[in-house]
Design an enzyme around this catalytic site. Structure first.
Site, PDB file in Angstrom:
ATOM      1  N   HIS A 111       0.848  -1.187   0.000  1.00  0.00           N
ATOM      2  CA  HIS A 111       0.000   0.000   0.000  1.00  0.00           C
ATOM      3  C   HIS A 111       0.882   1.235   0.000  1.00  0.00           C
ATOM      4  CE1 HIS A 111      -1.938   3.282   2.496  1.00  0.00           C
ATOM      5  NE2 HIS A 111      -2.654   3.263   1.396  1.00  0.00           N
ATOM      6  N   SER A 112       0.543   2.207  -0.835  1.00  0.00           N
ATOM      7  CA  SER A 112       1.226   3.498  -0.849  1.00  0.00           C
ATOM      8  C   SER A 112       2.732   3.309  -1.059  1.00  0.00           C
ATOM      9  CB  SER A 112       0.922   4.252   0.449  1.00  0.00           C
ATOM     10  OG  SER A 112       1.345   5.593   0.390  1.00  0.00           O
TER      11      SER A 112
END
Length: 323
Positions: A111-112
């Site tokens: 994520h991210s």
């Protein structure tokens, strides 16, 4: 007291672990099956493995998930003094973990910033990656050159200041707050990507109880992380990197309300998708940057069939299921 997190079957099967590193250890939590190679999950900037709390229990049971805290985050050891937090150091956490467990291949879910690392590693060692899931990021947002240069200068200076404070040993307890205020601070710090009621999933791994103020807590994350050294990848390099990934299974999930996937990623995403029958892209309506924490059921709806197809149960897993 910190709130009790919900318990599920997969949570009951999880195991906390520490992976040795020259500077200390990488903290992790392995959910599910320990006999098969898991999916390696990497969280985002200033987060920790708690960001996957609500998603992991919804994923297929036949394959485990190893979520880690990146160095200086959560319960992992901080990097040594004089070593900056940046892309180069963090990406090499992936092959370090692979070597520790003896994996020849790795399945990545990020994520991210963790998605950015997953993309980078897949371009560096594509033959060792069998599947990539990127949640609301592939490349970091672009900055104007003058903004990027000023940020680099400021972060370099502030990182050195924090190094000197740590080296002196003259440490004071950081400001502490009641949990509701910390939860609101997390929500504000993510620009409301995380709601205050979900902040507990990020707080439970990186707060410590204050020794000065009763019923108060302070953030235990390494303060040097705030002065992270970003790698600003230009359009030409990002396109070449995307070509290097090849036609491997690649899933991207975007939050519709998030700017982290946009014009700066269009060319790379287009290259990843080109003539690739194993590429999938989905957008979650009303999803913020932490779409996997806010809307885990929607993310799992796309992830589960992808994982089932590209990491199907092995014969050994099927046999155990019949016992």
């Amino acid at each position: 007291m910190l709130k009790q997190l919900p318990v599920t079957n997969k949570f009951l099967q999880c195991q906390e672990l520490k992976i040795p590193a020259p500077w200390g250890y990488i903290s992790g939590r392995w959910y599910g099956d320990r006999t098969e190679r898991p999916i390696l999950a990497l969280h985002g900037f200033m987060d920790n493995l708690g960001s996957f709390d609500r998603l992991v229990p919804l994923l297929p049971d036949h394959v485990g998930v190893l979520c880690i805290d990146l160095p200086g985050h959560g319960r992992s050891s901080p990097l040594p003094l004089g070593i900056r937090y940046d892309v180069y150091n963090d990406v090499f956490i992936i092959p370090r973990i692979m070597k520790h467990f003896g994996w020849v291949k790795v399945s990545l879910m990020g994520h991210s910033l963790g998605a950015f690392y997953s993309f980078i590693y897949a371009t560096m060692a594509p033959n060792t990656v069998d599947m990539v899931i990127c949640i609301d990021c592939v490349l970091l947002p672009k900055f104007d050159s003058d903004v990027a240069l000023e940020s680099f200068r400021r972060n370099l200076e502030q990182h050195m200041v924090q190094d000197e404070i740590l080296a002196s040993g003259n440490l004071r307890e950081p400001p502490s707050y009641k949990l509701p205020k910390l939860e609101m601070a997390v929500a504000n710090g993510t620009l409301s990507s995380v709601t205050p009621d979900l902040a507990q999933h990020l707080l439970h791994r990186q707060v410590k109880e204050s020794g000065l103020n009763p019923d108060s807590f302070y953030l235990s994350i390494d303060r040097r992380i705030k002065f992270y050294n970003y790698w600003d990848i230009g359009a030409e390099l990002s396109a070449d990197m995307a070509r290097g990934v090849g036609k491997k299974p690649f899933l991207i999930i975007k939050g519709s309300m998030s700017p982290f996937l946009g014009p700066h990623t269009d060319e790379a995403v287009s290259i990843l998708a080109q003539d690739n029958p194993h590429f999938e892209f989905y957008e979650v309506e009303n999803g913020t940057h932490h779409v996997h924490l806010r809307f885990p059921e929607e993310c799992a709806k796309y992830m589960c069939p992808f994982i089932q197809y590209h990491r199907p149960p092995s014969n050994a897993t099927l046999f155990r299921g019949k016992l």
